[in-house]
Design a protein around this motif. Structure first.
Motif, mmCIF file in Angstrom:
data_model
loop_
_atom_site.group_PDB
_atom_site.id
_atom_site.type_symbol
_atom_site.label_atom_id
_atom_site.label_comp_id
_atom_site.label_asym_id
_atom_site.label_seq_id
_atom_site.Cartn_x
_atom_site.Cartn_y
_atom_site.Cartn_z
ATOM 1 N N GLU A 1 0.825 -1.211 0.000
ATOM 2 C CA GLU A 1 0.000 0.000 0.000
ATOM 3 C C GLU A 1 0.861 1.264 0.000
ATOM 4 O O GLU A 1 0.392 2.357 -0.336
ATOM 5 C CB GLU A 1 -0.970 0.011 1.190
ATOM 6 C CG GLU A 1 -0.367 0.294 2.559
ATOM 7 C CD GLU A 1 0.203 -0.933 3.255
ATOM 8 O OE1 GLU A 1 0.214 -0.964 4.490
ATOM 9 O OE2 GLU A 1 0.648 -1.859 2.544
ATOM 10 N N ASN B 1 -4.950 1.581 0.997
ATOM 11 C CA ASN B 1 -5.272 0.223 1.421
ATOM 12 C C ASN B 1 -6.239 -0.484 0.475
ATOM 13 O O ASN B 1 -6.600 -1.636 0.715
ATOM 14 C CB ASN B 1 -5.864 0.243 2.835
ATOM 15 C CG ASN B 1 -4.811 0.495 3.895
ATOM 16 O OD1 ASN B 1 -3.828 1.177 3.642
ATOM 17 N ND2 ASN B 1 -5.005 -0.038 5.083
ATOM 18 N N LYS C 1 -2.465 -5.957 8.532
ATOM 19 C CA LYS C 1 -2.966 -5.152 7.425
ATOM 20 C C LYS C 1 -4.498 -5.157 7.381
ATOM 21 O O LYS C 1 -5.135 -6.193 7.628
ATOM 22 C CB LYS C 1 -2.425 -5.660 6.090
ATOM 23 C CG LYS C 1 -0.913 -5.549 5.947
ATOM 24 C CD LYS C 1 -0.447 -4.121 6.019
ATOM 25 C CE LYS C 1 1.045 -4.011 5.777
ATOM 26 N NZ LYS C 1 1.546 -2.643 5.980
#
Length: 342
Positions: free
Chosen positions: A156, A164, A210
């Motif tokens: 990202e 994202n 994440k």
């Protein structure tokens, strides 16, 4: 010669396009992206041209070679079409998301008679080539065990949108997460350095940190850690991560009968050799290319040379197929909590 690039994201902008531009045998680059503004922007940046359909690119008989810089799920589509259109192809890694898709590309290579090279760029660093030379000469005897890592703060921060919402986090587009993004580089490297093949794997994986654009854990693994065994009996460990937030780790350590070879383990020394009696020999070669430090990878130059001289690519489709097979079994081992023989 004339090159075409399909997919105008970061990998095209920061690696393929500037390396084609710098190559003395490439006169022009033609860009295509499903987002025409991206293709036009790179055409302006690199003094090339752009087309609005992929068919225009593939049907242009003046284009000799094509870089497939599309996302993972599209490689078997565009690389296959490019080969069957009479173009030599440099495909980004992984070659595809499945062995079946990879077989489609390999069949197109055979049918077309054109070159197919896969962008496993770690083979081209001077440090890895020097390490292979040391191993081949058996200066430290045979390699017995190894450990390798590849991790950074995540795609990202690298992708064209730097958000994202990156396709790397999507199951249907990247499929195997960090294993297919970073892990496959190191599997190819181990095969290359040791002239050996990994035949057994076990692994743990997880989406540890994440999140996607909605704040939910991503659909693919952001970390995977595994143990490996080769056909010649070497054993090792490998760690691949998108959560190394402090700094990138791209190191490999080879433990031999008469000492140790440390590659990209120190910032001030790409290779350090430590003999069994404690003597240290350091080789001052170039630093490895990172997302924050873009240097010439040597991949485009090697691809152009294999086309010019009608030579076998330094990373073949079969090489890439073997590495993909290991990565797929690695993920399967993590999902099934089993040791898997490939």
């Amino acid at each position: 010669m004339k090159a075409g690039i399909i997919g105008c994201g970061s990998i095209a902008k920061y690696r393929h396009a500037p390396e084609y531009k710098a190559n003395p045998y490439v006169d022009e680059i033609v860009f295509y992206d499903r987002n025409p503004e991206r293709a036009e922007a790179l055409a302006m940046l690199f003094e090339g041209s752009f087309v609005t359909t992929v068919e225009e690119l593939l049907q242009d008989t003046t284009i000799d070679m094509i870089s497939d810089c599309t996302s993972n799920e599209s490689h078997h589509v565009f690389s296959t079409k490019a080969l069957l259109s009479g173009k030599h192809v440099l495909c980004e890694k992984p070659i595809s998301l499945s062995l079946e898709q990879a077989a489609i590309i390999l069949d197109a290579e055979k049918q077309s008679g054109k070159k197919l090279m896969i962008d496993h760029n770690q083979r081209f660093t001077k440090a890895h080539q020097k390490a292979k030379e040391l191993i081949k000469r058996k200066e430290l005897g045979d390699v017995l065990t190894f450990k390798t890592s590849f991790g950074h703060k995540g795609p990202e921060h690298w992708g064209i949108n730097s958000t994202n919402s990156t396709w790397f986090f999507k199951k249907d587009r990247s499929s195997i997460g960090v294993a297919g993004d970073l892990g496959i580089h190191k599997i190819d490297l181990i095969h290359y350095l040791l002239e050996d093949e990994i035949e057994m794997v076990s692994a743990f994986q997880g989406s540890l940190d994440k999140v996607d654009e909605q704040g939910n854990p991503i659909e693919v693994c952001d970390n995977i850690v595994c143990t490996l065994k080769t056909k010649q009996g070497r054993i090792g460990t490998a760690s691949f991560s998108w959560t190394y937030y402090g700094e990138e780790d791209n190191s490999t350590i080879l433990y031999c009968q008469k000492g140790i070879i440390k590659i990209y383990h120190r910032h001030d020394c790409p290779i350090e050799v430590i003999t069994e009696n404690g003597e240290r020999n350091r080789y001052q070669l170039e630093s490895i290319q990172t997302n924050d430090n873009q240097t010439n990878s040597g991949v485009i130059d090697a691809f152009v040379e294999c086309v010019r001289n009608d030579e076998e690519p330094q990373v073949t489709g079969q090489d890439a197929w073997l590495s993909l097979r290991v990565i797929l079994k690695m993920v399967e081992a993590a999902e099934s909590n089993q040791v898997i023989t490939i």
